[in-house]
Design an enzyme around this catalytic site. Sequence first.
Site, PDB file in Angstrom:
ATOM      1  N   ILE A  38       2.566 -33.117   3.700  1.00 13.63           N
ATOM      2  CA  ILE A  38       3.607 -34.153   3.679  1.00 13.63           C
ATOM      3  C   ILE A  38       4.954 -33.598   4.141  1.00 13.63           C
ATOM      4  O   ILE A  38       5.820 -34.342   4.611  1.00 13.63           O
ATOM      5  CB  ILE A  38       3.710 -34.759   2.250  1.00 13.63           C
ATOM      6  CG1 ILE A  38       4.314 -36.149   2.284  1.00 13.63           C
ATOM      7  CG2 ILE A  38       4.446 -33.833   1.297  1.00 13.63           C
ATOM      8  CD1 ILE A  38       4.173 -36.907   0.977  1.00 13.63           C
ATOM      9  N   HIS A 108      -5.772 -23.516  -2.371  1.00 10.07           N
ATOM     10  CA  HIS A 108      -5.796 -24.210  -1.085  1.00 10.07           C
ATOM     11  C   HIS A 108      -5.354 -23.255   0.021  1.00 10.07           C
ATOM     12  O   HIS A 108      -4.727 -22.216  -0.225  1.00 10.07           O
ATOM     13  CB  HIS A 108      -4.887 -25.439  -1.104  1.00 10.07           C
ATOM     14  CG  HIS A 108      -3.482 -25.136  -1.528  1.00 10.07           C
ATOM     15  ND1 HIS A 108      -3.118 -25.015  -2.854  1.00 10.07           N
ATOM     16  CD2 HIS A 108      -2.354 -24.910  -0.804  1.00 10.07           C
ATOM     17  CE1 HIS A 108      -1.825 -24.735  -2.924  1.00 10.07           C
ATOM     18  NE2 HIS A 108      -1.334 -24.660  -1.696  1.00 10.07           N
TER      19      HIS A 108
HETATM   20  P1  5GP Z   1       1.857 -24.553  -1.972  1.00 13.02           P
HETATM   21  O1  5GP Z   1       3.349 -24.435  -1.930  1.00 13.02           O
HETATM   22  O2  5GP Z   1       1.358 -24.820  -3.367  1.00 13.02           O
HETATM   23  O3  5GP Z   1       1.141 -23.425  -1.296  1.00 13.02           O
HETATM   24  O4  5GP Z   1       1.480 -25.800  -1.078  1.00 13.02           O
HETATM   25  C1  5GP Z   1       1.517 -27.115  -1.537  1.00 13.02           C
HETATM   26  C2  5GP Z   1       1.738 -27.998  -0.342  1.00 13.02           C
HETATM   27  O5  5GP Z   1       1.398 -29.318  -0.694  1.00 13.02           O
HETATM   28  C3  5GP Z   1       3.177 -28.031   0.160  1.00 13.02           C
HETATM   29  O6  5GP Z   1       3.225 -27.569   1.515  1.00 13.02           O
HETATM   30  C4  5GP Z   1       3.572 -29.495   0.034  1.00 13.02           C
HETATM   31  O7  5GP Z   1       4.375 -29.948   1.093  1.00 13.02           O
HETATM   32  C5  5GP Z   1       2.240 -30.196  -0.004  1.00 13.02           C
HETATM   33  N1  5GP Z   1       2.256 -31.453  -0.729  1.00 13.02           N
HETATM   34  C6  5GP Z   1       2.822 -31.681  -1.950  1.00 13.02           C
HETATM   35  N2  5GP Z   1       2.638 -32.952  -2.317  1.00 13.02           N
HETATM   36  C7  5GP Z   1       1.926 -33.552  -1.306  1.00 13.02           C
HETATM   37  C8  5GP Z   1       1.438 -34.874  -1.111  1.00 13.02           C
HETATM   38  O8  5GP Z   1       1.590 -35.774  -1.938  1.00 13.02           O
HETATM   39  N3  5GP Z   1       0.770 -35.112   0.051  1.00 13.02           N
HETATM   40  C9  5GP Z   1       0.568 -34.132   0.986  1.00 13.02           C
HETATM   41  N4  5GP Z   1      -0.111 -34.485   2.088  1.00 13.02           N
HETATM   42  N5  5GP Z   1       1.012 -32.878   0.828  1.00 13.02           N
HETATM   43  C10 5GP Z   1       1.692 -32.586  -0.308  1.00 13.02           C
END
Ligand code: 5GP
Length: 121
Positions: A38, A108
């Site tokens: 997103i 992820h």
């Molecule tokens: P992290 O920071 O945990 O490695 O990655 C989480 C990712 O999830 C972030 O890049 C963030 O932008 C994405 N993200 C968070 N909420 C949502 C959402 O509701 N939809 C989508 N498509 N991505 C999300």
Amino acid sequence: MPIDARYDQHNVFARILRGEIPSDRVYEDLDFVAFRDIQPAAPVHIVLVPRGEPPTSSATLREADAEWVGRMVLVAARIAAEQGLAERGYRLVMNCGDDAGQTVGHLHLHLLGGGPLGPVA
Ligand code: 5GP
């Protein structure tokens, strides 16, 4: 897949997997779902998530996870090829914990590409 006691069933990826939050899916199979991030950090930014309740991060992976984690990397490479990224290249990122900026406690893999990404850190 072992249960990680810290897994929160209400995390955003769990909700996306259940269809409670819409997402722009680019790939899915029996074990994995991939959708566009997103807040893209690159021209192409896709998040690949295992279905079910995986470990919250790489920190809680066990030997028994090796097979599906390996397949996750292969699936990411396949998606990269499908997205036309294989020739120019791409980056796979797995954030783990606070210092890496991990915000979602559902293991992820980020797939980033579509242009020069700069140094990794
Ligand atoms: P992290 O920071 O945990 O490695 O990655 C989480 C990712 O999830 C972030 O890049 C963030 O932008 C994405 N993200 C968070 N909420 C949502 C959402 O509701 N939809 C989508 N498509 N991505 C999300």
